[in-house]
Scaffold this active site. Structure first.
Site, mmCIF file in Angstrom:
data_model
loop_
_atom_site.group_PDB
_atom_site.id
_atom_site.type_symbol
_atom_site.label_atom_id
_atom_site.label_comp_id
_atom_site.label_asym_id
_atom_site.label_seq_id
_atom_site.Cartn_x
_atom_site.Cartn_y
_atom_site.Cartn_z
ATOM 1 C CG ASN A 1 8.326 29.820 49.735
ATOM 2 O OD1 ASN A 1 9.485 30.017 49.792
ATOM 3 N ND2 ASN A 1 7.880 28.997 48.770
ATOM 4 C CD GLU B 1 10.024 29.154 45.002
ATOM 5 O OE1 GLU B 1 11.283 29.407 45.529
ATOM 6 O OE2 GLU B 1 9.518 28.204 44.736
HETATM 7 P P1 ADP Z 1 11.820 27.770 52.267
HETATM 8 O O1 ADP Z 1 11.537 26.334 51.666
HETATM 9 O O2 ADP Z 1 11.089 27.571 53.809
HETATM 10 O O3 ADP Z 1 11.208 29.096 51.393
HETATM 11 P P2 ADP Z 1 14.401 28.811 51.509
HETATM 12 O O4 ADP Z 1 15.479 27.704 51.394
HETATM 13 O O5 ADP Z 1 13.781 28.824 50.211
HETATM 14 O O6 ADP Z 1 13.157 27.846 52.450
HETATM 15 O O7 ADP Z 1 14.732 29.845 52.468
HETATM 16 C C1 ADP Z 1 13.930 30.924 52.408
HETATM 17 C C2 ADP Z 1 14.185 31.719 53.715
HETATM 18 O O8 ADP Z 1 15.728 32.266 53.884
HETATM 19 C C3 ADP Z 1 13.365 32.870 53.802
HETATM 20 O O9 ADP Z 1 11.903 32.544 54.076
HETATM 21 C C4 ADP Z 1 13.969 33.782 54.437
HETATM 22 O O10 ADP Z 1 13.504 33.657 56.021
HETATM 23 C C5 ADP Z 1 15.748 33.551 54.415
HETATM 24 N N1 ADP Z 1 16.460 34.375 53.678
HETATM 25 C C6 ADP Z 1 17.503 34.691 53.892
HETATM 26 N N2 ADP Z 1 18.106 35.577 53.063
HETATM 27 C C7 ADP Z 1 17.262 35.435 52.047
HETATM 28 C C8 ADP Z 1 17.092 36.422 50.755
HETATM 29 N N3 ADP Z 1 18.126 36.977 50.298
HETATM 30 N N4 ADP Z 1 15.994 36.210 49.907
HETATM 31 C C9 ADP Z 1 15.041 35.453 50.506
HETATM 32 N N5 ADP Z 1 15.067 34.840 51.526
HETATM 33 C C10 ADP Z 1 15.969 34.757 52.521
HETATM 34 N N1 RBF Z 2 11.946 26.505 39.129
HETATM 35 C C1 RBF Z 2 11.730 25.712 37.975
HETATM 36 O O1 RBF Z 2 11.510 24.550 38.042
HETATM 37 N N2 RBF Z 2 12.162 26.398 36.859
HETATM 38 C C2 RBF Z 2 12.487 27.615 36.739
HETATM 39 O O2 RBF Z 2 12.780 28.055 35.496
HETATM 40 C C3 RBF Z 2 12.647 28.146 37.940
HETATM 41 N N3 RBF Z 2 12.985 29.634 37.819
HETATM 42 C C4 RBF Z 2 13.258 30.225 38.978
HETATM 43 C C5 RBF Z 2 13.701 31.668 38.699
HETATM 44 C C6 RBF Z 2 13.956 32.401 40.068
HETATM 45 C C7 RBF Z 2 14.447 33.828 39.838
HETATM 46 C C8 RBF Z 2 13.767 31.919 41.172
HETATM 47 C C9 RBF Z 2 13.985 32.590 42.554
HETATM 48 C C10 RBF Z 2 13.093 30.451 41.277
HETATM 49 C C11 RBF Z 2 13.084 29.735 39.971
HETATM 50 N N4 RBF Z 2 12.592 28.501 40.044
HETATM 51 C C12 RBF Z 2 12.297 27.959 38.689
HETATM 52 C C13 RBF Z 2 12.163 27.759 41.467
HETATM 53 C C14 RBF Z 2 13.147 26.992 41.801
HETATM 54 O O3 RBF Z 2 12.803 25.769 41.640
HETATM 55 C C15 RBF Z 2 12.868 26.988 43.568
HETATM 56 O O4 RBF Z 2 13.343 28.207 44.087
HETATM 57 C C16 RBF Z 2 13.240 25.992 44.300
HETATM 58 O O5 RBF Z 2 12.772 24.855 44.043
HETATM 59 C C17 RBF Z 2 13.127 26.187 45.791
HETATM 60 O O6 RBF Z 2 11.402 26.229 46.012
HETATM 61 MG MG MG Z 3 11.615 29.141 49.472
#
Ligand code: ADP
Ligand code: RBF
Ligand code: MG
Length: 208
Positions: free
Chosen positions: A46, A134
């Site tokens: 994020n 994100e």
């Molecule tokens: P958050 O809700 O804190 O963003 P996520 O479950 O989305 O948690 O995990 C995101 C974290 O995972 C990133 O901030 C990064 O440190 C780590 N990470 C590891 N591999 C990846 C990747 N391929 N793409 C994005 N984030 C990654």
């Molecule tokens: N969240 C949605 O609610 N609707 C979507 O169509 C959606 N598309 C996504 C597409 C990509 C490539 C990614 C990385 C995330 C998307 N998400 C979407 C967000 C998803 O809900 C989110 O990554 C998780 O909630 C974690 O924050």
């Molecule tokens: Mg995240």
């Protein structure tokens, strides 16, 4: 809800991104809602949205392009050569790489550039009340990189965000987004300068 039916396999002109792309933003990777990797098997880094002028006018949805990271010298991604998947499920299209070789001193500092797919918006499936940016980086890292400097160059828009009847359907569409990104960025006009793979991504202004 997501409309039924097949989706485009590739996005944009073969020659590269069209205006207003590439759009750029950057910042330090912050904690998100903590459900990206755990619930979906798709981690998303994020980024703070404050300080990015174009973002309030940007359409909510899924975008793709390139992301850079300044990794600490002991991060496994800088030394490990074994490719690992960035998700817990297989995707069918190989990840592309840039056509630009990073300058040696830039690589030595710890900058790397990878393909990415990202969501800008409110995650209708979860009903977030704040807009988020994100980024799923298409590379297997072996360790988190919270706090690291990240830059992105967005090449195009893939689709709007949808609400889904189930988590599985959301994951299925994200898998498709990753494959669309791989196919789209594999074209010659999409992996170099015209696609935003330039000094912005490795903080050239700061080092010169
Ligand atoms: P958050 O809700 O804190 O963003 P996520 O479950 O989305 O948690 O995990 C995101 C974290 O995972 C990133 O901030 C990064 O440190 C780590 N990470 C590891 N591999 C990846 C990747 N391929 N793409 C994005 N984030 C990654
Ligand atoms: N969240 C949605 O609610 N609707 C979507 O169509 C959606 N598309 C996504 C597409 C990509 C490539 C990614 C990385 C995330 C998307 N998400 C979407 C967000 C998803 O809900 C989110 O990554 C998780 O909630 C974690 O924050
Ligand atoms: Mg995240």
């Amino acid at each position: 809800m997501r409309p039924d039916g097949p989706r485009p396999e590739i996005i944009g002109e073969d020659s590269g991104p069209s205006a207003p792309f590439p759009l750029r933003m950057g910042g330090k990777v912050v904690k998100g809602f903590g459900r990206g990797s755990k619930e979906l098997g798709i981690p998303t880094a994020n980024l703070p949205v404050e300080g990015t002028p174009w973002i309030s006018d940007a359409k909510s949805g899924v975008y793709f392009g390139w992301a850079s990271l300044l990794l600490p010298s002991d991060h496994p991604a800088l030394t490990s050569t074994k490719p690992i998947s960035s998700t817990t499920f297989p995707t069918e299209v190989p990840y592309p790489s840039t056509s630009v070789e990073l300058p040696t001193e830039v690589k030595e500092k710890g900058w790397r550039v990878y393909p990415m797919v990202m969501s800008i918006g409110f995650n209708p499936f979860y009903g977030n009340t704040v807009r988020s940016a994100e980024v799923h980086v298409m590379h297997g890292f072996g360790r988190d990189f919270y706090g690291c400097e990240m830059r992105i160059a967005i090449g195009g828009f893939i689709r709007p965000e949808y609400d889904y009847e189930s988590l599985e359907k959301l994951v299925e569409d994200i898998k498709e987004d990753i494959e669309v990104t791989s196919r789209s960025l594999a074209r010659p006009g999409w992996s170099g300068k015209e696609a935003g793979v330039d000094g912005y991504l490795w903080d050239e202004a700061a080092s010169s």
